[in-house]
Design an enzyme around this catalytic site. Structure first.
Site, PDB file in Angstrom:
ATOM      1  CE1 TYR A   1      42.109  46.696  42.903  1.00 34.83           C
ATOM      2  CE2 TYR A   1      43.854  48.328  42.438  1.00 34.83           C
ATOM      3  CZ  TYR A   1      43.897  47.124  43.267  1.00 34.83           C
ATOM      4  OH  TYR A   1      44.839  47.036  43.552  1.00 34.83           O
ATOM      5  CB  ALA A   2      37.451  50.754  36.892  1.00 35.26           C
TER       6      ALA A   2
END
Lengths: 203, 256
Positions: free
Chosen positions: A120-121
């Site tokens: 996600y990052a």
């Protein structure tokens, strides 16, 4: 009338050179779809390149419910999902900036966490960076967009897809071709989800 | 065919000028039978002659004032009668401000004027969507495309809240109607050359704005938005729903 002849029948891409970076089924299907339109697809830097498409090789999330992730896993995923597309883009920018109607398209994944994942990052980094380079390409007639793909058939999340099916390769390639064409000339810095409605927030 | 729309039937609101007009031009050339809706029927009729002369499919112009009570159901009934059914709804009617409103919405802006903008930019669009939905669901194919606005509020504006309402409302709706093959998507335009924008800003202002705030350095055309509307309306885009897609040359700042 400014309607451009041929819209709907052809994408008008014949003779263009596209660099497609990615080593998986999707990348091969995208390359094939581009070739069918008469595009010369290359997989390395080429001075004639006006279209660049990056597709990370492993787009499946490294899902876990544990925060105990090795530094090596963090850096590998950041490299595959963010650093590699970024460096490839940097390398191809001189040729793209020199051509008319440059197109840069990044395939990315969801940044709505249903579990914990380093991905996600990394996707978030890619999206923020890709958006920001549109500002640096001021006046170059080049657009940068992202396609956020949904889950494929067999993914555990598939039962949550409102459309009731997984993402097909053609769902992605249809949009790729539209974004490569001159008909998308004012779409820039967009993230377009192709996910059958799976995401909870709107992009 | 890369965008297969021939034979489809569409309602396009706000079709006399600007974005609605551009969408209609693209649709007519692709063989879509359109009901073009607006207040000024004479403009719709003049324009339809031009489009037909260029090889586009003849539309059915319908005069309607969306501010009037019952306008949505009236328009749907008329379209149903003229086309025999509606496969695509493009809600392009809308505005960033009333023509006589000040450019900057003041704190003391009267409630009834806020309500009016809410009605045009959200309420009537929602009513029209609910009017066409049942038949789309029954046919297992349907496309609703809403032309909204940017979701980055630069200043106090009567347009931002209703446009944001459309984004939130349609995301929820998209999840309920997806199983029936009906998609709903939003196109959020940046600065597109139109009668509205030319009335609100001077040519010099627009040029300066384009150079300073739009990465592509220029305003967009209604047709550039029309191509995306056509793509989203086509079966080829059937897996895209609940999305808000900017056509703004890169103007909006927020990435996500």
């Amino acid at each position: 009338m400014p309607f451009r002849d041929g819209f709907g029948k052809t994408w008008g891409l014949k003779g263009k050179v596209a660099s497609v970076f990615g080593n998986n089924e999707l990348a091969r299907s995208v390359s094939e779809a581009l070739r069918k339109e008469g595009i010369n697809v290359v997989d390395e830097c080429n001075p004639q390149t006006s279209i660049l498409i990056t597709i990370p090789s492993d787009m499946n999330q490294t899902k876990t419910n544990s925060l105990d992730i090795s530094p090596d896993c963090w850096s590998t995923r950041m490299r595959d999902l963010f650093e590699n597309p970024r460096q490839i883009t940097q390398q191809n920018l001189p040729s793209i900036k020199g051509r008319k109607n440059g197109r840069i398209i990044h395939l990315i994944g969801s940044f709505e966490p249903n579990k914990f994942s380093v991905d996600y990052a990394a996707w978030g980094a890619t999206a923020a960076w890709a958006k920001s380079i549109t500002r640096a390409l001021d006046g170059f007639d080049t657009t940068v967009n992202m396609i956020q793909s949904g889950v494929s058939f067999g993914d555990p999340l598939m039962e949550k897809v409102p459309m009731g099916r997984g993402c097909r390769v053609t769902d992605i390639t249809n949009l790729v071709l539209f974004l490569c064409s001159d008909y998308s000339s004012y779409i820039n810095g967009a993230i377009i989800p192709v996910d059958g409605g799976l995401s909870r927030f709107w992009r | 065919m890369r965008v297969s729309l021939a034979g489809k039937r569409a309602i396009i609101t706000g079709a006399s000028q600007g974005i609605g007009r551009g969408v209609f031009e693209v649709f007519a050339q692709l063989g879509v039978r359109c009901v073009t809706a607006a207040r000024r029927k004479n403009i719709l009729e003049e324009h339809s002659k031009e489009v037909i002369a260029m090889g586009g499919i003849a539309p059915v112009p319908i005069e309607v004032d969306l501010f009037e009570a019952g306008a949505a159901s009236y328009l749907f009934e008329q379209a149903q009668g003229a086309l025999g059914g509606v496969d695509i709804l493009v809600n392009a009617a809308g505005r960033s401000k009333a023509p006589d409103a000040p450019r900057q919405t003041p704190f003391h802006h009267p409630s009834e004027l806020w309500e009016k903008e809410l009605h045009l930019n959200y309420v009537v669009l929602r009513e029209l969507t609910f009017a066409v939905l049942p038949s789309m669901q029954a046919r297992k194919f349907g496309r609703v495309i809403n032309v909204t606005g940017k979701s980055e509020p630069e200043k106090l504006s009567t347009a931002n809240p209703p446009k944001a309402a459309v984004h939130a409302w349609s995301k929820g709706l998209s999840r309920s109607i997806a199983p029936d093959g009906v998609t709903i998507n939003q196109i959020s335009p940046g600065k597109i050359v139109s009668e509205q924008i030319l009335a609100n800003y001077s040519a010099q202002e627009l040029e300066a704005y384009g150079k300073k705030d739009i990465p592509l350095g220029r305003l967009g055309t209604p047709q550039e938005l029309g191509y995306l509307a056509a793509f989203l309306a086509s079966p080829e885009a059937g897996y895209i729903t609940g999305a808000v897609i900017p056509v703004d040359g890169g103007m909006k700042r927020y990435a996500f």
